[in-house]
Design an enzyme around this catalytic site. Structure first.
Site, PDB file in Angstrom:
ATOM      1  N   ARG A  29       0.987  -1.122  -0.026  1.00 18.63           N
ATOM      2  CA  ARG A  29       0.021  -0.087   0.040  1.00 18.63           C
ATOM      3  C   ARG A  29       1.099   1.208   0.145  1.00 18.63           C
ATOM      4  O   ARG A  29       2.071   1.248   0.659  1.00 18.63           O
ATOM      5  CB  ARG A  29      -0.960   0.118   1.251  1.00 18.63           C
ATOM      6  N   HIS A  84      -1.885  -0.059  -9.773  1.00 21.28           N
ATOM      7  CA  HIS A  84      -2.432  -0.988  -8.725  1.00 21.28           C
ATOM      8  C   HIS A  84      -3.177  -2.325  -9.529  1.00 21.28           C
ATOM      9  O   HIS A  84      -4.276  -2.393  -9.409  1.00 21.28           O
ATOM     10  CB  HIS A  84      -3.555  -0.229  -8.003  1.00 21.28           C
ATOM     11  N   GLU A 137      -4.460   7.387  -4.910  1.00 22.01           N
ATOM     12  CA  GLU A 137      -4.630   6.683  -6.184  1.00 22.01           C
ATOM     13  C   GLU A 137      -5.972   7.270  -6.913  1.00 22.01           C
ATOM     14  O   GLU A 137      -6.895   7.508  -6.051  1.00 22.01           O
ATOM     15  CB  GLU A 137      -4.729   5.183  -5.889  1.00 22.01           C
TER      16      GLU A 137
HETATM   17  P1  NAP Z   1      -1.701  -9.441   4.819  1.00 25.34           P
HETATM   18  O1  NAP Z   1      -2.517 -10.306   6.008  1.00 25.34           O
HETATM   19  O2  NAP Z   1      -2.792  -8.442   4.338  1.00 25.34           O
HETATM   20  O3  NAP Z   1      -0.355  -8.863   5.780  1.00 25.34           O
HETATM   21  C1  NAP Z   1       0.316  -9.507   6.064  1.00 25.34           C
HETATM   22  C2  NAP Z   1       1.420  -8.869   6.733  1.00 25.34           C
HETATM   23  O4  NAP Z   1       1.183  -7.459   7.275  1.00 25.34           O
HETATM   24  C3  NAP Z   1       2.239  -9.367   7.689  1.00 25.34           C
HETATM   25  O5  NAP Z   1       3.723  -9.372   7.559  1.00 25.34           O
HETATM   26  C4  NAP Z   1       1.977  -8.975   9.072  1.00 25.34           C
HETATM   27  O6  NAP Z   1       2.715  -9.009  10.061  1.00 25.34           O
HETATM   28  C5  NAP Z   1       1.873  -7.611   8.703  1.00 25.34           C
HETATM   29  N1  NAP Z   1       1.285  -6.614   9.371  1.00 25.34           N
HETATM   30  C6  NAP Z   1      -0.153  -6.505  10.025  1.00 25.34           C
HETATM   31  N2  NAP Z   1      -0.218  -5.518  10.769  1.00 25.34           N
HETATM   32  C7  NAP Z   1       1.078  -5.209  10.990  1.00 25.34           C
HETATM   33  C8  NAP Z   1       1.383  -4.101  11.896  1.00 25.34           C
HETATM   34  N3  NAP Z   1       0.548  -3.562  12.683  1.00 25.34           N
HETATM   35  N4  NAP Z   1       2.612  -3.773  11.936  1.00 25.34           N
HETATM   36  C9  NAP Z   1       3.570  -4.672  11.194  1.00 25.34           C
HETATM   37  N5  NAP Z   1       3.175  -5.444  10.427  1.00 25.34           N
HETATM   38  C10 NAP Z   1       1.829  -5.846  10.300  1.00 25.34           C
HETATM   39  O7  NAP Z   1      -1.321 -10.532   3.850  1.00 25.34           O
HETATM   40  P2  NAP Z   1      -0.828 -10.459   2.432  1.00 25.34           P
HETATM   41  O8  NAP Z   1      -1.950 -11.176   1.688  1.00 25.34           O
HETATM   42  O9  NAP Z   1       0.498 -11.058   2.188  1.00 25.34           O
HETATM   43  O10 NAP Z   1      -0.892  -8.957   1.637  1.00 25.34           O
HETATM   44  C11 NAP Z   1      -0.091  -7.988   2.233  1.00 25.34           C
HETATM   45  C12 NAP Z   1      -0.451  -6.701   1.764  1.00 25.34           C
HETATM   46  O11 NAP Z   1      -0.529  -6.636   0.195  1.00 25.34           O
HETATM   47  C13 NAP Z   1      -2.123  -6.501   1.767  1.00 25.34           C
HETATM   48  O12 NAP Z   1      -2.299  -6.078   3.248  1.00 25.34           O
HETATM   49  C14 NAP Z   1      -2.363  -5.641   0.908  1.00 25.34           C
HETATM   50  O13 NAP Z   1      -2.621  -4.236   1.337  1.00 25.34           O
HETATM   51  C15 NAP Z   1      -1.365  -5.739  -0.218  1.00 25.34           C
HETATM   52  N6  NAP Z   1      -2.022  -6.378  -1.728  1.00 25.34           N
HETATM   53  C16 NAP Z   1      -1.893  -5.436  -2.759  1.00 25.34           C
HETATM   54  C17 NAP Z   1      -2.109  -5.949  -3.818  1.00 25.34           C
HETATM   55  C18 NAP Z   1      -2.045  -5.262  -5.027  1.00 25.34           C
HETATM   56  O14 NAP Z   1      -2.928  -5.172  -5.720  1.00 25.34           O
HETATM   57  N7  NAP Z   1      -0.898  -4.386  -5.559  1.00 25.34           N
HETATM   58  C19 NAP Z   1      -2.625  -7.121  -3.748  1.00 25.34           C
HETATM   59  C20 NAP Z   1      -2.822  -8.009  -2.650  1.00 25.34           C
HETATM   60  C21 NAP Z   1      -2.283  -7.337  -1.333  1.00 25.34           C
HETATM   61  P3  NAP Z   1       2.727 -10.542  10.811  1.00 25.34           P
HETATM   62  O15 NAP Z   1       2.814 -11.634  10.261  1.00 25.34           O
HETATM   63  O16 NAP Z   1       3.714 -10.361  12.045  1.00 25.34           O
HETATM   64  O17 NAP Z   1       1.339 -10.487  11.573  1.00 25.34           O
END
Ligand code: NAP
Length: 328
Positions: free
Chosen positions: A245, A293, A274
């Site tokens: 993000r 995005h 965005e």
């Molecule tokens: P997610 O569950 O959304 O994010 C997982 C990660 O975020 C984990 O490493 C988690 O840490 C960390 N996290 C959450 N809250 C936190 C906090 N307060 N402080 C530090 N770390 C924190 O899983 P994901 O599916 O891998 O997605 C990651 C992100 O990618 C999503 O949140 C989304 O915004 C983004 N995304 C973007 C696209 C795009 O189109 N560009 C597509 C899909 C997703 P822990 O493991 O320690 O809990």
């Protein structure tokens, strides 16, 4: 006979089909009184409020702001199902207080988003977009047929990738990096053992990695995680990739580091605002690859996300557990 619940869907999803054919929204049309926003783009705020006012279910995208005021204006709402994994566009605390279940679509988009992160990593490191522009602009002349120092980039093999956030997408990127012969450092809020990843402090990751890829969720704690001091810690000549993000990276500080050459390149799919402003300093920089995005934008994945969002919504309306629920 009980009346079918009312739902509002903020996008027609007309380009998406379930495997074997058929509209992804068909189950909603069968089981609910379903109104669908069919105009281009997201419904403006007043239209969303008006359409959702008497609804029990809402199926939304990440471009719809589901804040406390909107939730208060929809007293019958029981389920908000977002066709996204990120839920920073929804006031989760307000929904929880109102007893509204919030669903999202993790898992089904993990590999597709990791692919895009890797595509940006390769495009930025090997200057592919810059080279493409050079060719299209007619600059590839007989005099410059092949030059020893033309579009020199950086190797992935043998380099170190730092993965910030070892959630599903961060881990999927780490797996890809292993296949490319990279050493992988990882940082996550909670310690977790991930094969092929050496966990380390965020500071050390920034100092040691040749490539850094961001995969944490956007929360109040992660907003500005990569601010000017953090970016200044990065290895000179490093490459930054952000498919998580926009708010996690300070864009002005990133643009400054790219302009003065401290960072070699960046690949970005997400932005503080965005769409990105036409006068964003990032747009004029040659050493940045920008995509709008599109992390999860493959035909199969978008259909899976939509189907899962529909499933979440129907489960919530039935009083069954959501497949993926965000709030308690
Ligand atoms: P997610 O569950 O959304 O994010 C997982 C990660 O975020 C984990 O490493 C988690 O840490 C960390 N996290 C959450 N809250 C936190 C906090 N307060 N402080 C530090 N770390 C924190 O899983 P994901 O599916 O891998 O997605 C990651 C992100 O990618 C999503 O949140 C989304 O915004 C983004 N995304 C973007 C696209 C795009 O189109 N560009 C597509 C899909 C997703 P822990 O493991 O320690 O809990």
């Amino acid at each position: 006979m009980t009346e079918r619940p009312r739902v509002f869907v903020t996008n027609s999803m007309s380009g998406l089909q379930v495997p074997g054919g058929g509209s992804v929204l068909a189950p909603l049309h069968e089981r609910t009184r379903c109104e669908v926003w069919r105009q281009p783009g997201s419904p403006p705020r007043h239209a969303l409020r008006e359409a959702a006012r008497d609804c029990e279910g809402l199926l939304c995208l990440l471009t719809d702001s589901i804040d406390a005021e909107l939730l208060a204006a929809c007293p019958r709402l029981r389920v908000v199902s977002s066709c996204s994994v990120g839920v920073d566009h929804i006031d989760i605390a307000a929904a929880t207080t109102r007893g509204i279940a919030v669903g999202n679509t993790p898992g089904v988009l993990t590999e597709t988003t990791a692919d895009l992160a890797f595509a940006l990593l390769m495009a930025a490191s090997r200057r592919i977009v810059e080279a493409d522009r050079f060719l299209r602009e007619g600059l590839w002349t007989p005099e410059r047929r092949w030059e020893l120092d033309m579009f020199l980039g950086r190797d992935l093999h043998g380099a170190t990738l730092g993965v910030i956030g070892l959630g599903p997408i961060g881990r999927a990127v780490a797996r890809r990096a292993g296949g490319f012969g990279m050493r992988v450092l990882g940082w996550s809020r909670s310690a977790r053992s991930v094969a092929g990843v050496e966990q380390t402090a965020l500071e050390r990751l920034l100092e040691c990695a040749d490539f850094v890829s961001v995969h944490v969720a956007l929360t109040p704690e992660t907003r500005g995680l990569l601010d000017a001091p953090a970016l200044a810690r990065m290895k000179p000549g490093a490459v930054l990739i952000n498919t998580a993000r926009g708010g996690i990276v300070d864009e002005a500080a990133l643009a400054a580091a790219l302009r003065d050459g401290r960072l070699a390149a960046a690949g970005l799919d997400v932005y503080e605002n965005e769409p990105i402003a036409a006068d964003s300093p990032l747009i004029d920089l040659e050493n940045v690859v920008l995509t709008p995005h599109i992390g999860s934008a493959s035909i199969a994945t978008r259909a899976r996300m939509a189907a899962l969002a529909v499933e979440n919504l129907l489960a919530g309306l039935d009083g069954r557990p959501l497949v993926h629920r965000v709030n308690p």
